[in-house]
Design an enzyme around this catalytic site. Structure first.
Site: not given
Ligand code: B12
Ligand code: SF4
Ligand code: SF4
Length: 317
Positions: A211, A131, A238, A191, A188
């Site tokens: 977000c 990260d 989240c 989300c 799909c």
């Protein structure tokens, strides 16, 4: 030292999956500049500053030939936020419940690298990141066969799901690479529909400024009022776009002590959090990824969530 040896040692040090991608300027990387240009990074200035280096891992390690990518499951046995009807319950993203993944995954990457250095007949250059480095980890993960980048932008492994931390070792060794993962989202769109703030503006494209993860963790200062209502009781990060994902319906749990929820965050309610003193919050955040928002940021988020909870009680009466 073969790729198979490295993967097998990656498992031995605690990784759940490991794959190897060529150190190349993969086509998806060029989208990053466009994403920045659209303003989707908000005030994450470090992404703008490091844009040149992020275009290709060879910009950070000129002799790089391979990128070893690891995935570590952090999913634990607790209900999803979308299953909780109690609006007074604080919702904290599950990646932050246990120990700081930068420390834990970073330590395991160093152990893998130490072992590789001991095995290799010749010295080689390498850098490990989790990260923190200027590496587009998801793109390299996809090209290492770890998983595909879903419409929610997360890397989804067909067996492990998406509750995983990624880690990378960029190195100058020429290793046998894996085939890239293929998109299995199909038709799909769960989300995109479920995102409370409509932050997924197109399949695989996320506007951070909408977000909740960005608004509650990365954003400094007041949270724009237009988003308050949709933040609901999310006080740190989240998980909604991953909770609704069918690929996570049977995702395995991790029993690693590092990721088990700390008592301070486990099924905690908003009022309890609001009443905690700064020292108490700081102690609970020590060695946890939640340090990023600091006690002050958490208090700001709890205040928004509490006013949402009060508004919903008033609406019910
Ligand atoms: C900045 C950042 C964020 C930002 C932006 C997230 C985002 N989706 O871009 C914010 C703060 C919102 C965020 C949130 C979260 N994050 Co974050 N984040 C990062 C970070 C540091 C950089 C990601 C980035 O550069 N994003 C910008 C996008 C544009 O770049 P990208 O991710 O590389 O995506 C590429 C592809 O998607 C492709 N692409 C996308 N669309 C298209 C379209 C076309 C046509 C083409 C050609 C290509 C293409 O191009 C992009 C450019 O390289 C990475 C670590 C890292 N160094 O990579 C972690 C990382 C992505 N985050 C992670 C996590 C866990 C989270 C959260 C789950 C935390 C939480 N629960 O709150 C959420 C998930 C929200 C979500 N749906 O993504 C994990 C994801 C693990 C996984 N399995 O995917 C990472 C990898 C950290 C880690 N080492 O584990 N994050
Ligand atoms: S993390 Fe939450 S707010 Fe962000 S894109 Fe996913 S569902 Fe939307
Ligand atoms: S919810 Fe559906 S579209 Fe979204 S990432 Fe999962 S499989 Fe892909």
């Amino acid at each position: 030292m073969t790729s198979a040896d490295i993967k097998s040692h990656a498992r031995a040090v605690g990784f759940d999956a490991c794959g190897i991608a060529p150190a190349a300027a993969h086509p998806e990387l060029s989208f990053f500049r466009e994403w920045l240009g659209r303003g989707y990074a908000g005030d994450m200035a470090y992404l703008h500053r490091s844009a040149d280096r992020r275009a290709d891992v060879r910009n950070i390690l000129p002799g790089a030939r391979s990128v070893i990518v690891t995935a570590t499951v952090y999913h634990t046995d607790r209900p999803y936020s979308i299953e909780c009807a109690d609006r007074g319950r604080a919702q904290i993203a599950r990646y932050a419940w246990g120990d700081d993944y930068h420390d834990v995954v970073g330590g395991r990457l160093e152990r893998l690298l130490d072992w590789m250095r001991a095995q290799s007949p010749e010295p080689f250059d390498a850098r490990a990141y989790v990260d923190t480095g200027p590496v587009q980890e998801r793109v390299y993960a996809q090209h290492a066969g770890i998983g595909w980048i879903g419409k929610n932008t997360c890397v989804i492994n067909p067996t492990l799901g998406s509750w995983t931390f990624l880690g990378v070792v960029v190195c100058s060794l020429t290793l046998e690479t894996d085939a890239p993962s293929l998109d299995q989202c199909g038709s799909c769109t769960l989300c995109i529909e479920a995102c409370p703030t409509q932050a997924i503006v197109a399949p695989g494209v996320l506007d951070s400024t909408r977000c909740i993860s960005y608004l509650t963790i990365e954003h400094r200062g007041e949270i724009p009022s237009e988003h308050h209502e949709h933040i609901g009781s999310h006080v740190y990060g989240c998980d909604v776009c991953q909770e609704v994902c069918p690929w996570n319906a049977v995702a395995p749990h991790s029993h690693d002590p590092a990721w088990q929820p700390r008592p301070a965050w486990d099924a905690v309610d908003l009022l309890t959090l609001a009443r905690r003193g700064d020292d108490e919050l700081a102690a609970a955040m020590r060695g946890s990824a939640m340090r990023r928002a600091k006690a002050q940021g958490l208090r700001r988020n709890v205040a928004v969530a509490l006013s949402n909870a009060e508004a919903s009680v008033e609406a019910d009466t």
